[in-house]
Each structure stands twice: as C-alpha cells, then as structure tokens.
Design a protein around this motif. Sequence first.
Motif, PDB file in Angstrom:
ATOM      1  N   GLY A 268       0.817  -1.213   0.000  1.00 49.45           N
ATOM      2  CA  GLY A 268       0.000   0.000   0.000  1.00 49.45           C
ATOM      3  C   GLY A 268       0.853   1.266   0.000  1.00 49.45           C
ATOM      4  O   GLY A 268       0.470   2.283   0.557  1.00 49.45           O
ATOM      5  N   ASN A 269       2.033   1.180  -0.631  1.00 51.29           N
ATOM      6  CA  ASN A 269       2.939   2.332  -0.642  1.00 51.29           C
ATOM      7  C   ASN A 269       3.010   2.979  -2.022  1.00 51.29           C
ATOM      8  O   ASN A 269       2.623   2.380  -3.018  1.00 51.29           O
ATOM      9  CB  ASN A 269       4.354   1.880  -0.260  1.00 51.29           C
ATOM     10  N   THR A 270       3.532   4.188  -2.058  1.00 51.27           N
ATOM     11  CA  THR A 270       3.809   4.825  -3.339  1.00 51.27           C
ATOM     12  C   THR A 270       5.317   4.948  -3.471  1.00 51.27           C
ATOM     13  O   THR A 270       6.055   4.722  -2.506  1.00 51.27           O
ATOM     14  CB  THR A 270       3.197   6.235  -3.426  1.00 51.27           C
ATOM     15  N   ILE A 271       5.728   5.337  -4.656  1.00 53.33           N
ATOM     16  CA  ILE A 271       7.159   5.402  -4.927  1.00 53.33           C
ATOM     17  C   ILE A 271       7.865   6.401  -3.993  1.00 53.33           C
ATOM     18  O   ILE A 271       9.030   6.237  -3.674  1.00 53.33           O
ATOM     19  CB  ILE A 271       7.382   5.736  -6.418  1.00 53.33           C
ATOM     20  N   ALA A 272       7.105   7.398  -3.543  1.00 56.34           N
ATOM     21  CA  ALA A 272       7.704   8.406  -2.656  1.00 56.34           C
ATOM     22  C   ALA A 272       8.085   7.801  -1.295  1.00 56.34           C
ATOM     23  O   ALA A 272       8.999   8.279  -0.637  1.00 56.34           O
ATOM     24  CB  ALA A 272       6.735   9.565  -2.456  1.00 56.34           C
ATOM     25  N   ASP A 273       7.380   6.725  -0.901  1.00 57.52           N
ATOM     26  CA  ASP A 273       7.678   6.082   0.391  1.00 57.52           C
ATOM     27  C   ASP A 273       8.898   5.165   0.300  1.00 57.52           C
ATOM     28  O   ASP A 273       9.368   4.660   1.315  1.00 57.52           O
ATOM     29  CB  ASP A 273       6.496   5.195   0.849  1.00 57.52           C
ATOM     30  N   LEU A 274       9.359   4.911  -0.905  1.00 51.36           N
ATOM     31  CA  LEU A 274      10.370   3.876  -1.127  1.00 51.36           C
ATOM     32  C   LEU A 274      11.773   4.396  -0.804  1.00 51.36           C
ATOM     33  O   LEU A 274      12.196   5.416  -1.342  1.00 51.36           O
ATOM     34  CB  LEU A 274      10.295   3.456  -2.607  1.00 51.36           C
ATOM     35  N   PRO A 275      12.535   3.678   0.053  1.00 51.30           N
ATOM     36  CA  PRO A 275      13.877   4.164   0.373  1.00 51.30           C
ATOM     37  C   PRO A 275      14.915   3.761  -0.674  1.00 51.30           C
ATOM     38  O   PRO A 275      16.099   3.725  -0.380  1.00 51.30           O
ATOM     39  CB  PRO A 275      14.164   3.497   1.722  1.00 51.30           C
ATOM     40  N   VAL A 276      14.464   3.451  -1.891  1.00 48.73           N
ATOM     41  CA  VAL A 276      15.387   2.991  -2.926  1.00 48.73           C
ATOM     42  C   VAL A 276      15.626   4.135  -3.918  1.00 48.73           C
ATOM     43  O   VAL A 276      14.683   4.660  -4.504  1.00 48.73           O
ATOM     44  CB  VAL A 276      14.794   1.781  -3.682  1.00 48.73           C
ATOM     45  N   SER A 277      16.888   4.505  -4.089  1.00 50.12           N
ATOM     46  CA  SER A 277      17.183   5.580  -5.034  1.00 50.12           C
ATOM     47  C   SER A 277      17.149   5.032  -6.457  1.00 50.12           C
ATOM     48  O   SER A 277      17.343   3.832  -6.666  1.00 50.12           O
ATOM     49  CB  SER A 277      18.562   6.165  -4.752  1.00 50.12           C
ATOM     50  N   PRO A 278      16.905   5.897  -7.446  1.00 50.26           N
ATOM     51  CA  PRO A 278      16.941   5.429  -8.838  1.00 50.26           C
ATOM     52  C   PRO A 278      18.292   4.803  -9.177  1.00 50.26           C
ATOM     53  O   PRO A 278      18.352   3.817  -9.898  1.00 50.26           O
ATOM     54  CB  PRO A 278      16.723   6.713  -9.647  1.00 50.26           C
ATOM     55  N   GLU A 279      19.378   5.352  -8.588  1.00 49.65           N
ATOM     56  CA  GLU A 279      20.714   4.814  -8.891  1.00 49.65           C
ATOM     57  C   GLU A 279      20.824   3.367  -8.420  1.00 49.65           C
ATOM     58  O   GLU A 279      21.318   2.510  -9.142  1.00 49.65           O
ATOM     59  CB  GLU A 279      21.817   5.640  -8.199  1.00 49.65           C
ATOM     60  N   SER A 280      20.361   3.076  -7.207  1.00 52.75           N
ATOM     61  CA  SER A 280      20.555   1.708  -6.726  1.00 52.75           C
ATOM     62  C   SER A 280      19.576   0.750  -7.393  1.00 52.75           C
ATOM     63  O   SER A 280      19.895  -0.410  -7.610  1.00 52.75           O
ATOM     64  CB  SER A 280      20.520   1.622  -5.201  1.00 52.75           C
TER      65      SER A 280
END
Length: 477
Positions: free
Chosen positions: A358-370
Amino acid sequence: MEFEPVIGLEVHAQLKTESKIFCGCSAAFGAPPNSHTCPVCLGMPGSLPVLNSKVVDYALRMALAMDCRINRENRFARKNYFYPDLPKGYQISQYEIPIAEHGHIDIEAGGKIRRVGVTRIHMEEDAGKLTHDPGRDRSLVDFNRTGVPLIEIVSEPDIRSPEEAGAYLREIRMILRHLGICDGNMEEGSFRCDANISLRPKGEKTLGTRTELKNINSFKHIEKALQYEIRRQAGILTEGGKIVRETLLWDAAKNRAASMRGKEEAHDYRYFPDPDLVPLVIDPDMLAASEKEVPELPGPRMRRFEEAFSFSREDARRLVSEKELADFFEDCLKSLNDPKQLKNWIMGPLLGLLNAGGNTIADLPVSPESFAALVRFVADGKVGAAPARSVLEEMAETGADPGEVIREKGLAQVTDSSAISDLADDILSRFEKEAAEYKNGKTKLLGFFVGQAMKETRGKADPKLVSRTIREKLEES
Ligand code: ADP
Ligand code: MG
Ligand code: ZN
C-alpha cells in the motif's frame, strides 16, 4: 430516431494548499470537527478575507496546463444562497471575470483523440460538511472544510459519450496530480464532478434541454449515471415528451437518479462583486513563477515514452499515470540506458511490492541509482531474476545497496563452469529414470532438469549455462 448525447462537465478540484483560501486555518482533511475554524471562515460579522497567494499560483498552473487565456485582472464575486453549511450566507466565487477562460485539452477515447474546450476556470471556497443522522432527529455540521480552496473547471458541451466523459475526467485528474495541486481523491471528495447532459437528434445543431447530475463520487459511477440518463431522456423523447430542466441526484446504491430540485438560474444567486476583496491583478512575475512550476504534461510525456522507447500505449500510460513514477523511471535511465529492462522491473516487481504494501514510490527508500544498479546486475548475469526480486525486497525495506545485499546473502549467480558441471552430474544421477526417458526421445524433460538445478541452488545458477551443460551431458552419453 437516433439521438446524440451532448455532455458538459463541471469539475471541482480541492487545492492541496496548507491553509484555506481566505484565512490562515489549516486546510488539512480529517481533523476533529470544527477544529480548523476562525472568525473569517465561520463568517463572523466584521471579519475580512485575505487571499492566499498559493491558491492563485495553483489556479494559474492549471490554466496554463489547459492552454487558457488568463484574465490579467479578475474578480471575486458573492454567490448568495442559504444553506446550513455556508455560515456567511454566500460563497466567495468568481463570476463575470474568472481567472482563466477559453482553454482546451485533448482526450483519447475509443482509439480517437478529441479536443474538449474548457469554458472557464475559477477559484472559489468550499462549503462545510453536513452529516445527517437518520437514527436521530438531527444534523451535524463541520466547518473544517469551509473556506478550503477549490478551482472549478467548466467544459464546453463538447463531450459525446459516457466513455469520453470518463476519459476527460481521468485526463484532468492526471494533470492536476502532475501539477501537484490536487490529490484527485474522488472518494474523499477532493475531486468532484457534476455532469450536464442533453440529447439531440443525430445531425441536429441546436442543443437540447439538459439535466444536471450531481453527487457522482467515482469514475465507475459517472459512466453509469450518464448511461442511465441517456436511456431516460431517450425514452421520454421517443414518446414525444419534453425533458424538464432540472438537477438530479445520482443514487449509486439504487443505480438511478432522482429529481433534487428545479434548475436554479444564475440570477437566483444575486451574484455581485465582493466588496471585501480588491480586483486580483496577475502581474508578469506571478505568471512566470507559476509557469516554471508546470512540468511536461502527462499526455505529451506518454507519447514521448511511446516513441522514444517503443513502449506500448498501455505501458507508457501506466508509467506516466503518476509523475513520481515517470520521474523515477527517467532518473533510472540516467544510470542505465536500458529502457525496456527498467520498465519491466518497475512495472513488474517494483509496482508489485508497492501495491502489496500500500505504498507509493515516494515512500520507497530505494534511489533510482541503486534500482538501476540492481537491474544492471541482472542484465550482466551477476544475479538471477528470482534472487534479484528478493534483493529488491530487502532494498525496499532497508534502503540497502544491491551489491551489498547480493554479497551478504551469497546470492551472486553461479557461472563457474566446473561448479555447474558438478551440479548437472548430481541432478542427472538423482533422476536416472527421467534421464533414460530423455534419451528415448522425451527431450522436453530438459526443462524439468533445469528446474531441479535452479531449485537446488535457490535460483543462483546461471539458467542458460545449466541448460546447455545438462543437454550436452545427456546427448554425449
Ligand atoms: P450553470 O450556470 O447552470 O451551471 P453553465 O452555462 O455554466 O450553466 O453550464 C454548465 C455546464 O453545462 C457546462 O459544462 C456546459 O458545457 C454544459 N451545458 C450547457 N448547455 C448544455 C446542453 N444543452 N447540454 C449538455 N450540456 C450543456
Ligand atoms: Mg453549474
Ligand atoms: Zn479560518
């Protein structure tokens, strides 16, 4: 006789400002009733409204996104009516000179692109919220929403089917969300729509008498409500009857509309310029500042994704449906120039994870680089697809670096040919019966052996190398 539906929509979008339009009260949703109130939004005599400049900025962004003509000098007006959710006895809105007029947007429905005119965009304040308590003889009023900023977007009667109405609303909602000015939540009421509809004989130029449908609070209901009203009006007209100009309330539970009141006319509201608010002058600096905040819009962005990366329309639409998702994709591209793999990993495993939590991409602790680094490991054969998914899960939970997770958990793909050869020998000796069947011509068993080898190594073996090694061993012996 065949009839053509004519539809015009009025959309109310609640603006995502911190404070209300004419006072400093919080505009946040969900606070205890009447906790966000002050003399201004409660309509106390002697209190004076002060315009929130953020509201003007947001309205300008939408006006620019819809190619409107902006009225350099525009005015607020009082729309007078009595209702218990409106403490002043009038709503501050815009009437004769709204902030913007004469715009348009392009929509796509049934494989066709159509342009829908936008008559006007105006700013106004929301009313409070009434709760009727059917078990008891009372109604409750909450003034937290009173004075929350809205823009109303009025379309020309250019829409020709319920499907087009749905497409128009989805497009507007997507633009509002891209601009970051409205969350577009129909269920919570931050995106609302009234639908005006009339029928006319096919080929006729003049408009028929319309009715207005109110209280439609989901995309599913809007198309249903319009279909219902088309059938109802067609029935009356076919029998030689006349349509009554009225306002209908859509009842989603009963799937029908009931008459709410006869249609009110503008003069019923005794509009006049609000003497408490000076005419609003949009200076060039304000306009330039808002213009800077208008990003590439979802429509053009979707078409660019389709062309530049050869994505299907559906994939491009899904990626662009949320600005943050499309931005994430394009940020990943800066580290890894492999649009197809990135898209597949975003639309598959990543969205799967986000939806499940139930999350959005903004909640994700993953950077585009990783994220791009992980996809590169897969593309380079450093980690198998299945283990990579568990790496992604770990990254999503802790924000860890993919290389580190692979190392720590020992998930690197086994590509060493002597290790794979041993593995193949082991599998073939454990499944002698199947090996014999393979040699007798049942070659589709190859997949079975590879599956066993992958299971044995928990997905870490290089599947191509495993397949080749096992086949060679079976065919040479
Ligand atoms: P009102 O002040 O009653 O809301 P407007 O003139 O502002 O009326 O129009 C409201 C909406 O109704 C607009 O979206 C417009 O396109 C639409 N509309 C006007 N006339 C018709 C008609 N005959 N059939 C369908 N829609 C119509
Ligand atoms: Mg109206
Ligand atoms: Zn207030």
